[in-house]
Design a protein around this motif. Sequence first.
Motif, mmCIF file in Angstrom:
data_model
loop_
_atom_site.group_PDB
_atom_site.id
_atom_site.type_symbol
_atom_site.label_atom_id
_atom_site.label_comp_id
_atom_site.label_asym_id
_atom_site.label_seq_id
_atom_site.Cartn_x
_atom_site.Cartn_y
_atom_site.Cartn_z
ATOM 1 N N THR A 196 0.576 -1.160 -0.123
ATOM 2 C CA THR A 196 0.049 0.014 0.005
ATOM 3 C C THR A 196 0.626 1.180 -0.057
ATOM 4 O O THR A 196 0.416 2.507 -0.607
ATOM 5 C CB THR A 196 -0.954 0.015 1.273
ATOM 6 N N GLN A 199 1.585 1.693 -3.593
ATOM 7 C CA GLN A 199 0.589 2.176 -4.481
ATOM 8 C C GLN A 199 0.343 3.716 -4.162
ATOM 9 O O GLN A 199 0.281 4.577 -5.060
ATOM 10 C CB GLN A 199 -0.750 1.525 -3.788
ATOM 11 N N CYS A 202 3.265 5.442 -6.076
ATOM 12 C CA CYS A 202 2.892 5.686 -7.533
ATOM 13 C C CYS A 202 1.996 6.817 -7.590
ATOM 14 O O CYS A 202 1.865 7.329 -8.936
ATOM 15 C CB CYS A 202 2.538 4.357 -8.071
ATOM 16 N N ARG A 203 0.952 6.888 -7.126
ATOM 17 C CA ARG A 203 0.032 8.134 -7.187
ATOM 18 C C ARG A 203 0.775 9.408 -7.184
ATOM 19 O O ARG A 203 0.338 10.439 -7.596
ATOM 20 C CB ARG A 203 -0.976 8.016 -6.114
ATOM 21 N N ALA A 459 0.957 -2.657 -8.167
ATOM 22 C CA ALA A 459 0.794 -1.282 -7.529
ATOM 23 C C ALA A 459 0.542 0.086 -8.427
ATOM 24 O O ALA A 459 0.236 1.027 -7.936
ATOM 25 C CB ALA A 459 2.014 -1.150 -6.626
ATOM 26 N N GLN A 460 1.015 -0.100 -9.392
ATOM 27 C CA GLN A 460 1.010 1.050 -10.410
ATOM 28 C C GLN A 460 -0.546 1.079 -11.153
ATOM 29 O O GLN A 460 -0.777 2.222 -11.743
ATOM 30 C CB GLN A 460 1.772 0.865 -11.719
ATOM 31 N N ALA A 463 -2.832 4.136 -10.991
ATOM 32 C CA ALA A 463 -1.892 5.282 -10.282
ATOM 33 C C ALA A 463 -1.236 5.936 -11.565
ATOM 34 O O ALA A 463 -1.277 7.018 -11.907
ATOM 35 C CB ALA A 463 -0.867 4.639 -9.465
ATOM 36 N N THR A 527 -8.417 -3.226 -6.523
ATOM 37 C CA THR A 527 -7.146 -3.579 -6.927
ATOM 38 C C THR A 527 -6.558 -4.806 -6.260
ATOM 39 O O THR A 527 -6.487 -4.654 -4.949
ATOM 40 C CB THR A 527 -5.945 -2.497 -7.102
ATOM 41 N N GLU A 529 -3.866 -7.449 -3.995
ATOM 42 C CA GLU A 529 -2.803 -7.330 -3.604
ATOM 43 C C GLU A 529 -2.284 -8.513 -3.389
ATOM 44 O O GLU A 529 -2.759 -9.406 -2.707
ATOM 45 C CB GLU A 529 -3.139 -6.713 -2.233
#
Length: 554
Positions: A196, A199, A202-203, A459-460, A463, A527, A529
């Motif tokens: 997380t 994640q 990436c944002r 994780a992208q 994002a 999403t 995980e």
Amino acid sequence: MNRRHFVKISAATTAGILFSRITSLAEGFAPIINLPDEVWAQSGKDWVHLKLSGSTYSSNGIEVSLKQNSDALSTYVQSPGVELNAVRLKWNYGVAQSTKILGDHWERSYGDLAWKSPDADVKNPWYVILHDGKQSACFGVKTGCNTICWWTVKPDSLELTMDTQSGGVGVQLGQRKLHAADIITTKSNDGETPFTTTQRFCRLMCPNPRLSKKPVYGINDWYFAYGNNSVKLIKEITALMTDLAPNTDNRPFSVIDAGWATYSPLLPGDGGFMDDFSKPNDKFKDMHQMAEDIKKLGMQPGLWTRPLCAKHDDKASLLLPPIPGRDDPKQPILDPTIEENIARIKYNIDTYKKWGYKLVKHDYTTYDIMGKWGIQMTDSLTTPGWRFNDNSHSTAEIINQLYNAIRETAGDMYIIGCNTMSHLSAGVFEMNRIGDDTSGKEWDRTRKMGVNTLGFRIAQHNAFYATDGDCVGVTPDISWKRNKQWMQLLAESGTPLFISPQPDALGSEQKTFIKECFAKAAKVQPTGEPLDWMSNPRPEKWKLNGRVVNFDWS
């Protein structure tokens, strides 16, 4: 800017301590990386240590200025009269060998992503995540940067290299100031897992992703036809699969992959090369009618293309020079710094839109420019010595201009990048193929490329773009027991699901399950995980839609 003062120590530290020592709090209380301890620049083969004077580092006609703003450290470079190959920033703190690190890939990944021990010889493209068992520290550059960047974690330092080359030589900036990159950082918050945290980071790196209005899913003929497609085949599989997609509000795509464009007359037929992507070959004849037929069958039409592929009879002055990996005279490549070539690419994209296609998947731009796949970019990104027609811009700037030309022309068509520079695609294209090809023939390739890339780049998802882990090749060559799991993971992970359905491999069991998967893929989902990704390069334990699901990839 309120900066903290820290005393340097020589011993390697944990990720958490490293973060505290090389970052400060900006005025808005966001962490920001401190000014580096050393700044170096490369001109030709020579590296020069730049000296600090005021807020500028300079030497030998090269000047680097660093500006701390609300959330990033911005890097600007000038080198009037001097070629510039790279800039390197160095922070003199190392991390303990017990720390685990995760980097990204230049373009697609190649089944090789994992949490690993620090290695001073490894380039970590775009960003690096460090985890010491308790805390995660993240260092990266914002997407859309004008240099190709990588991080190196050494026993006594953390380093960022910004490659400013133009092809295989140093860029000639003239009087221009190059905004090389915006450096960004964060650390894990209370209650976050390494996933997380990644994640969220990436944002932060891509604050404005361009996403599709609805989830994208559907079919693609490549992993059973492998280029041997036709109007008859596309209509057959579209008709076969359309009734398996019950969602009437979000219809699936039928993507026509390689095999539709005009072939070079040098080697006609099966041995030929597609070289004119503005018109179809004799198997397809009318691409507008093909799009209309797909729509009538209840799917949305999509099309594959190779933007930089030149025609066999193009003038040599329009082409990139031959280098290893880009030296086949039967497959010449357009130089993207020539306006005539950009105009051709825009014409082709506009043609697809006029034909009625709603999605375009473009391929090969990294390989065609660099002459290497991402996995080969270890010692150098490309062969040294060659140059573009115009070498006043960095390779990253040239790629950005190419991608923006495609984006601008596409309008509301969805774009999937394949073999595109990841950090330069983010915020520009709705989707990105994040891994090398899966397979309709070899299960080991699917689990290596597909499962690994989804586990370490999901994780992208949403994002940077929607992360496309590639197709499920439903063929007689791969057991349904195996393919069913890969399909389930894609369908329930919230990422795009594309199936390559060989008609004679579809029995009632396969059709029933595909119908279930299409129903899930058509809707917005959380999403997925990977829960065991810290120790398993092919994650088997996943959190999907609030429940734990275990897979067997053996």
